[in-house]
Design a protein around this motif. Structure first.
Motif, PDB file in Angstrom:
ATOM      1  N   ILE A 157      14.200 -13.532  11.337  1.00 47.22           N
ATOM      2  CA  ILE A 157      13.352 -13.753  10.313  1.00 47.22           C
ATOM      3  C   ILE A 157      12.237 -12.715  10.206  1.00 47.22           C
ATOM      4  O   ILE A 157      12.317 -11.566   9.917  1.00 47.22           O
ATOM      5  CB  ILE A 157      12.894 -14.673   9.974  1.00 47.22           C
ATOM      6  N   PHE A 158      12.285 -12.034  11.880  1.00 48.04           N
ATOM      7  CA  PHE A 158      11.206 -11.236  12.639  1.00 48.04           C
ATOM      8  C   PHE A 158      11.711  -9.960  13.123  1.00 48.04           C
ATOM      9  O   PHE A 158      11.171  -9.156  13.880  1.00 48.04           O
ATOM     10  CB  PHE A 158      10.051 -11.950  13.114  1.00 48.04           C
ATOM     11  N   THR A 159      12.901 -10.049  12.982  1.00 49.30           N
ATOM     12  CA  THR A 159      13.716  -8.822  13.007  1.00 49.30           C
ATOM     13  C   THR A 159      13.144  -7.377  12.750  1.00 49.30           C
ATOM     14  O   THR A 159      12.618  -6.381  13.984  1.00 49.30           O
ATOM     15  CB  THR A 159      14.837  -8.245  12.607  1.00 49.30           C
ATOM     16  N   TYR A 160      12.570  -7.093  11.612  1.00 51.83           N
ATOM     17  CA  TYR A 160      11.712  -6.142  10.905  1.00 51.83           C
ATOM     18  C   TYR A 160      10.013  -5.802  11.967  1.00 51.83           C
ATOM     19  O   TYR A 160       9.281  -4.641  12.337  1.00 51.83           O
ATOM     20  CB  TYR A 160      11.300  -6.018  10.004  1.00 51.83           C
ATOM     21  N   LEU A 161       9.626  -7.154  11.980  1.00 52.16           N
ATOM     22  CA  LEU A 161       8.336  -7.131  13.318  1.00 52.16           C
ATOM     23  C   LEU A 161       8.263  -6.328  14.765  1.00 52.16           C
ATOM     24  O   LEU A 161       7.627  -5.656  15.078  1.00 52.16           O
ATOM     25  CB  LEU A 161       8.380  -8.023  13.153  1.00 52.16           C
ATOM     26  N   ARG A 162       9.835  -6.626  15.151  1.00 51.66           N
ATOM     27  CA  ARG A 162      10.253  -6.553  16.606  1.00 51.66           C
ATOM     28  C   ARG A 162      10.163  -5.055  16.394  1.00 51.66           C
ATOM     29  O   ARG A 162      10.455  -4.336  17.230  1.00 51.66           O
ATOM     30  CB  ARG A 162      11.130  -7.172  17.224  1.00 51.66           C
ATOM     31  N   LEU A 163      11.514  -4.608  15.548  1.00 52.42           N
ATOM     32  CA  LEU A 163      11.739  -2.908  15.388  1.00 52.42           C
ATOM     33  C   LEU A 163      10.246  -1.743  15.294  1.00 52.42           C
ATOM     34  O   LEU A 163      10.195  -1.303  15.806  1.00 52.42           O
ATOM     35  CB  LEU A 163      12.218  -3.032  14.381  1.00 52.42           C
ATOM     36  N   GLN A 164       8.794  -2.751  14.719  1.00 50.48           N
ATOM     37  CA  GLN A 164       8.027  -2.184  14.298  1.00 50.48           C
ATOM     38  C   GLN A 164       7.225  -1.851  15.685  1.00 50.48           C
ATOM     39  O   GLN A 164       6.073  -0.887  15.929  1.00 50.48           O
ATOM     40  CB  GLN A 164       6.975  -2.653  13.395  1.00 50.48           C
ATOM     41  N   LEU A 165       7.098  -2.453  16.744  1.00 52.15           N
ATOM     42  CA  LEU A 165       7.570  -2.756  18.181  1.00 52.15           C
ATOM     43  C   LEU A 165       7.568  -0.912  18.478  1.00 52.15           C
ATOM     44  O   LEU A 165       6.800  -0.323  19.550  1.00 52.15           O
ATOM     45  CB  LEU A 165       7.454  -3.053  19.259  1.00 52.15           C
ATOM     46  N   LEU A 166       8.435  -0.684  18.190  1.00 53.42           N
ATOM     47  CA  LEU A 166       8.868   0.748  18.745  1.00 53.42           C
ATOM     48  C   LEU A 166       7.918   2.105  17.945  1.00 53.42           C
ATOM     49  O   LEU A 166       7.656   3.292  19.163  1.00 53.42           O
ATOM     50  CB  LEU A 166       9.590   1.357  18.093  1.00 53.42           C
ATOM     51  N   ASP A 167       8.064   2.106  17.344  1.00 56.99           N
ATOM     52  CA  ASP A 167       5.912   2.547  16.485  1.00 56.99           C
ATOM     53  C   ASP A 167       4.691   2.039  16.904  1.00 56.99           C
ATOM     54  O   ASP A 167       3.730   2.191  16.682  1.00 56.99           O
ATOM     55  CB  ASP A 167       6.306   2.663  15.029  1.00 56.99           C
ATOM     56  N   VAL A 168       4.633   2.559  18.163  1.00 60.02           N
ATOM     57  CA  VAL A 168       3.192   2.782  18.464  1.00 60.02           C
ATOM     58  C   VAL A 168       2.094   2.525  18.196  1.00 60.02           C
ATOM     59  O   VAL A 168       1.110   2.005  17.370  1.00 60.02           O
ATOM     60  CB  VAL A 168       3.372   1.713  20.188  1.00 60.02           C
ATOM     61  N   LYS A 169       1.876   4.124  18.132  1.00 60.07           N
ATOM     62  CA  LYS A 169       1.057   4.797  17.233  1.00 60.07           C
ATOM     63  C   LYS A 169       0.289   4.018  16.203  1.00 60.07           C
ATOM     64  O   LYS A 169      -0.661   4.485  15.551  1.00 60.07           O
ATOM     65  CB  LYS A 169       1.364   6.179  17.162  1.00 60.07           C
ATOM     66  N   ASN A 170       1.431   3.737  14.663  1.00 60.17           N
ATOM     67  CA  ASN A 170       1.501   3.035  14.024  1.00 60.17           C
ATOM     68  C   ASN A 170       0.844   1.825  13.756  1.00 60.17           C
ATOM     69  O   ASN A 170       0.802   0.976  12.697  1.00 60.17           O
ATOM     70  CB  ASN A 170       2.265   4.008  12.991  1.00 60.17           C
ATOM     71  N   ASN A 171       0.962   1.230  14.518  1.00 59.69           N
ATOM     72  CA  ASN A 171       1.723  -0.459  14.509  1.00 59.69           C
ATOM     73  C   ASN A 171       0.258  -1.152  15.983  1.00 59.69           C
ATOM     74  O   ASN A 171       0.741  -2.023  17.074  1.00 59.69           O
ATOM     75  CB  ASN A 171       2.709  -0.824  14.279  1.00 59.69           C
ATOM     76  N   PRO A 172      -0.871  -0.847  16.124  1.00 60.73           N
ATOM     77  CA  PRO A 172      -1.729  -0.698  17.279  1.00 60.73           C
ATOM     78  C   PRO A 172      -1.988  -2.554  17.159  1.00 60.73           C
ATOM     79  O   PRO A 172      -1.984  -3.144  18.051  1.00 60.73           O
ATOM     80  CB  PRO A 172      -3.004   0.584  17.475  1.00 60.73           C
ATOM     81  N   TYR A 173      -2.839  -2.838  16.016  1.00 59.20           N
ATOM     82  CA  TYR A 173      -2.849  -4.061  15.960  1.00 59.20           C
ATOM     83  C   TYR A 173      -1.712  -5.175  16.104  1.00 59.20           C
ATOM     84  O   TYR A 173      -2.256  -5.613  16.565  1.00 59.20           O
ATOM     85  CB  TYR A 173      -3.607  -4.199  14.374  1.00 59.20           C
ATOM     86  N   LEU A 174      -0.715  -4.533  15.437  1.00 64.56           N
ATOM     87  CA  LEU A 174       0.692  -5.693  15.898  1.00 64.56           C
ATOM     88  C   LEU A 174       1.038  -6.076  16.993  1.00 64.56           C
ATOM     89  O   LEU A 174       0.660  -7.083  18.048  1.00 64.56           O
ATOM     90  CB  LEU A 174       2.036  -4.789  15.816  1.00 64.56           C
ATOM     91  N   ILE A 175       0.620  -4.986  18.525  1.00 61.53           N
ATOM     92  CA  ILE A 175       0.652  -5.076  19.651  1.00 61.53           C
ATOM     93  C   ILE A 175      -0.353  -5.864  20.084  1.00 61.53           C
ATOM     94  O   ILE A 175      -0.367  -6.404  20.928  1.00 61.53           O
ATOM     95  CB  ILE A 175       1.108  -3.640  20.697  1.00 61.53           C
ATOM     96  N   LYS A 176      -1.625  -5.537  19.933  1.00 59.72           N
ATOM     97  CA  LYS A 176      -2.778  -6.006  19.734  1.00 59.72           C
ATOM     98  C   LYS A 176      -2.714  -8.147  19.739  1.00 59.72           C
ATOM     99  O   LYS A 176      -3.249  -9.059  20.512  1.00 59.72           O
ATOM    100  CB  LYS A 176      -3.985  -5.533  19.421  1.00 59.72           C
ATOM    101  N   ALA A 177      -1.941  -8.299  18.421  1.00 61.92           N
ATOM    102  CA  ALA A 177      -1.882  -9.377  17.837  1.00 61.92           C
ATOM    103  C   ALA A 177      -1.214 -10.302  18.941  1.00 61.92           C
ATOM    104  O   ALA A 177      -1.284 -11.457  19.510  1.00 61.92           O
ATOM    105  CB  ALA A 177      -1.643  -9.381  16.570  1.00 61.92           C
ATOM    106  N   LEU A 178      -0.103  -9.357  19.381  1.00 61.37           N
ATOM    107  CA  LEU A 178       0.450 -10.183  20.116  1.00 61.37           C
ATOM    108  C   LEU A 178       0.590 -10.603  21.852  1.00 61.37           C
ATOM    109  O   LEU A 178       0.768 -11.483  22.222  1.00 61.37           O
ATOM    110  CB  LEU A 178       1.725  -8.915  20.185  1.00 61.37           C
ATOM    111  N   TYR A 179      -0.208  -9.835  21.817  1.00 59.96           N
ATOM    112  CA  TYR A 179      -1.274  -9.752  23.302  1.00 59.96           C
ATOM    113  C   TYR A 179      -1.992 -11.053  23.375  1.00 59.96           C
ATOM    114  O   TYR A 179      -2.229 -11.357  24.690  1.00 59.96           O
ATOM    115  CB  TYR A 179      -1.968  -8.186  24.075  1.00 59.96           C
ATOM    116  N   GLY A 180      -2.860 -10.531  22.072  1.00 55.93           N
ATOM    117  CA  GLY A 180      -4.005 -11.680  22.281  1.00 55.93           C
ATOM    118  C   GLY A 180      -3.053 -13.738  21.695  1.00 55.93           C
ATOM    119  O   GLY A 180      -3.616 -14.171  22.629  1.00 55.93           O
ATOM    120  N   LEU A 181      -2.006 -13.555  21.696  1.00 56.81           N
ATOM    121  CA  LEU A 181      -1.397 -15.069  21.720  1.00 56.81           C
ATOM    122  C   LEU A 181      -0.755 -15.199  23.415  1.00 56.81           C
ATOM    123  O   LEU A 181      -0.896 -16.023  23.264  1.00 56.81           O
ATOM    124  CB  LEU A 181       0.053 -14.629  21.046  1.00 56.81           C
ATOM    125  N   LEU A 182      -0.672 -14.020  23.840  1.00 56.24           N
ATOM    126  CA  LEU A 182       0.163 -13.777  25.358  1.00 56.24           C
ATOM    127  C   LEU A 182      -0.705 -14.435  26.119  1.00 56.24           C
ATOM    128  O   LEU A 182      -1.328 -15.321  26.722  1.00 56.24           O
ATOM    129  CB  LEU A 182       0.968 -12.598  25.499  1.00 56.24           C
TER     130      LEU A 182
END
Length: 782
Positions: A676-701
């Motif tokens: 279901i979250f395949t699109y989310l994982r693929l967006q991790l490749l676009d680090v520059k345009n999805n910084p808050y996604l990575i920050k949110a995942l690190y927050g969960l970590l």
């Protein structure tokens, strides 16, 4: 007997011989009487003939002395022989004393009476038919005589009388039927055999139409079918089979309506043969009579529905009952619904069938219409008989709905019966919606209760009915009625379905509940009532929510509009005072939203939030999802609101981190790894345009302890590439892309404040509970 008494014209020698105990001497006297009467006939001396018959009757046949009675019987027979064809003029005087002797205590005298009557009837032939009823009555008593000689004599007389009836065209069937109806209820096996044999004879005579009087004797025939004697049961089966053949040949002349109630009664007996036979008749009646049987639907359903749950031991009955049920259901058409004239809000009951249909005599009358009592003694639920000539037939639903409600409420009823009841309700809501919505308020509670059934198939059919109620245009009223008692937490005014043209006010905090209500013309006033009652049931039965909740909600999303389901439930949960239940329910809804194939379209709608409708839906879900912090984050992930997800996770530091909280974070990490979250994982490749996604995942970590979920998410984040390594010559020349912006129409600051407010309420409730627990602990220590 006085020897000096004058018995003229009988000579003293004849009188003496008639009183003799020897049969031979009485026979000689009879021959003399025959000779004497012949002379009177030749002389046309009717006075002397009557005098001889009267003397033999009064002084001999009805005498106190047994030998005199025997002499009188043989003397009367001799008179009949002498009279020949003229005996018809004196049959009453000849027959009555003989029939009186049928009741004599002496078996030999009863035999002589049979012999005398045989001779009288043999001479008179067709002339005895006006006296058939008294002859039949006497023979029916002799049929059960314990003496074999008497029984043998009565059988000879019986065969003679049958021959006469068969060859005659003057048999008075109308006057005979009341006697047959009376005698057919005899409990004696011999009497029953006698009755059945006569019905067979009458049925075989072309000039006698016994079918017209079948309603008079049908109940008695079914009673005889339950006899312990195998031969009698077989004979009765043959009779009923012949009648059914004739009914199929001449359906237009059959009084179906007058026999419907009789069949209803016998379809409920415990005797398998009677029940199967009655059910076969009922099947033919429904198929041949058609809509004439509709006024008896409630009684038929009372008889048929329980049979649908029979096991293989009664497979034949079950199969026939199923055909009856299907055939009856087909008789209900859209034309049976009332015209769309009354106001939608009216809830008057159907007029009682007793007011519209005349009562018929001679039928097996039942108890109150719609009763579920299937015993013989207490009556049966049947409509009053309607004339087959009345047209058109009006379908009254009061009794039918009462029977269906009664069977659905009975927890001991079989699964197949419950399914059949729900199929009936669905069929009636499809074919006659305006009539059925008068009964919806009485049906609604039991339909909700049926959601706790053990069978998935029953629940599926139940949901189909509830979905039809919630979406039918006939259910649109100004007032959907009481919701379910005064303890409802939401007021009725807040729960009305809004008009289709209403717009969502996303940035108006003062109407947080109402702006999220579904606005669709396909849902009627009962839709919200259904949603409220369903959530209330989940709240009171947590096991139902755990075991069947996801199944029920997924099926409802298929039957109704998934957006409406989630929109309305979120709206209702926003007002829920039981915060623990609200959190549990939100978690369940979120899991269904993220994992169910039935919600694929709704997930796609929420992914981009490009339309005003999708933004409305997101805001509505978000406000309720705030009851559960982790589900709120997952909703933000689903809708690609990564910056807001990061902001929410920052607030988690102020929350009370419990084991349950960490377990939900663990489950969210597992979900992120799902398709279901395949699109989310693929967006991790676009680090520059999805910084808050990575920050949110690190927050969960950072929230997780060193666990398998921690290792899983950590490994995923280690796979995030270095943005400098991904730069190409073309990307360096191109203008930098901005990160995905949150929807400008949504006030995210206000949503974040709402999240904090809801979580503070949860914190207060937990503190109150822990305070009460501490107080109890102190009381225990003291």
């Amino acid at each position: 007997m006085n020897p000096e008494k004058d018995f003229a014209p009988l000579t003293p020698n004849i009188v003496r011989a008639l009183n003799d105990k020897l049969y031979e001497k009485r026979k000689v006297a009879a021959l003399e009487i025959e000779k004497l009467v012949r002379e009177f006939v030749a002389q046309n001396n009717t006075v002397q003939i009557k005098h001889v018959i009267q003397t033999l009757s009064q002084e001999f046949a009805l005498s106190q002395h047994p030998h005199s009675r025997k002499g009188g019987l043989i003397g009367l027979a001799a008179c009949s022989i002498a009279l020949g064809k003229d005996s018809g003029l004196y049959l009453k005087e000849l027959i009555e004393p003989v029939l009186t002797c049928f009741n004599d205590a002496d078996s030999r005298l009863r035999y002589y009476a049979c012999e005398a009557l045989y001779n009288i009837v043999k001479v008179a032939r067709g002339a005895v038919l006006p006296h058939f009823n008294v002859l039949f009555d006497g023979l029916s008593k002799l049929a059960a005589d314990p003496d074999p000689n008497v029984k043998s004599g009565s059988e000879l007389l019986d065969r003679l009388l049958k021959d006469i009836v068969t060859e005659s065209s003057k048999f008075d069937l109308v006057s005979f039927i009341p006697l047959l109806r009376e005698r057919i209820y005899s409990n004696s096996q011999y009497a029953r055999q006698f009755i059945i044999s006569w019905i067979l004879v009458l049925e075989s005579v072309p000039d006698i139409n016994l079918l017209d009087y079948l309603p008079e004797i049908l109940d008695g025939l079914f009673q005889i079918l339950g006899d312990n004697g195998k031969e009698i049961r077989k004979m009765c089966e043959v009779v009923l089979g012949e009648f059914l053949k004739e009914i199929k040949k001449n359906p237009s002349s059959v009084k179906f309506a007058e026999m419907a109630n009789i069949l209803v009664i016998h379809c409920q007996t415990t005797d398998d043969l009677i029940q199967l036979t009655a059910m076969c008749w009922m099947r033919e009646f429904i198929q041949l009579a058609g809509r004439v049987m509709l006024p008896y639907s409630s009684g038929i359903l009372t008889a048929v529905l329980p049979c649908l749950a029979y096991d293989d031991r009664k497979k034949s009955i079950k199969e026939v009952a199923n055909v009856c049920n299907q055939s009856l259901m087909k008789l209900v058409t859209p034309e049976d619904d009332e015209p769309d004239e009354p106001r939608p809000g009216q809830r008057q009951a159907d007029p009682a069938p007793d007011d519209a249909l005349p009562k018929q005599e001679g039928t097996a009358s039942g108890g109150p219409d719609g009763s579920c009592d299937s015993s013989f003694s207490s009556g049966i639920s049947v409509f009053t008989a309607a004339s087959t000539e009345r047209a058109p037939v009006t379908l009254h639903l009061d009794g039918i709905v009462q029977v269906l409600n009664c069977h659905l409420s009975d927890t001991a009823i079989g699964m197949m019966t419950r399914i059949a009841v729900l199929k009936w309700l669905y069929h009636l809501y499809i074919k006659t919606p305006r009539k059925m919505f008068r009964h919806t308020d009485s049906l609604f509670p039991i339909l909700l209760q049926t959601l706790s059934d053990e069978s998935d198939e029953v629940i599926l059919k139940d949901l189909e009915v509830l979905a039809e109620i919630a979406s039918s245009p006939a259910g649109q009223t100004d007032d959907p009625g009481p919701l379910d008692g005064p303890d409802f937490r939401a007021s009725h005014s807040e729960l009305q379905v809004p008009t289709p043209g209403r717009a969502g006010l996303l940035n108006t905090s003062g109407t947080k509940g109402l702006e999220c209500s579904p606005s669709t013309p396909t849902m009627n006033s009962y839709f919200y009532k259904f949603m409220i009652n369903l959530l209330k049931r989940f709240s009171s039965e947590r096991k139902l929510l755990e075991v069947r909740g996801p199944f029920i909600i997924r099926q409802l999303c298929l039957l109704l509009n998934a957006e409406n389901i989630f929109h309305s439930m979120a709206d209702i949960l926003l007002r829920e005072e039981d915060l623990k239940f609200a959190s549990t329910m939100v978690h369940a809804l979120n899991t269904i939203l993220l994992t169910s194939t039935e919600l694929f379209q709704l997930r796609n709608q929420l992914k981009d939030l490009k339309t005003l409708e999708s933004q409305n839906l997101f805001c509505c879900l978000y406000r309720s999802w705030c009851h559960n912090p982790v589900t709120t984050v997952s909703l933000c992930f689903l809708t690609q609101n990564y910056r807001h997800a990061y902001d929410l996770i920052q607030k988690f530091g102020d929350l009370e981190v419990t084991v349950d909280f960490l377990a939900e974070v663990d489950k969210l990490v597992q979900l992120i790894e799902c398709p279901i979250f395949t699109y989310l994982r693929l967006q991790l490749l676009d680090v520059k345009n999805n910084p808050y996604l990575i920050k949110a995942l690190y927050g969960l970590l950072m929230l997780l302890p060193q666990s398998s979920a921690f290792q899983l998410l950590s490994h995923r984040l280690q796979c995030v590439p270095n943005p400098e390594l991904l730069q190409t010559e073309d990307s360096l020349k191109a203008a930098p892309k901005s990160q995905k912006a949150d929807s400008p129409s949504i006030d995210y600051a206000e949503l974040l404040q709402h999240f904090e407010k809801v979580q503070n309420k949860h914190l207060e409730v937990r503190h109150q509970r822990s305070g009460r627990a501490d107080h109890l602990d102190r009381r225990v220590v003291l």
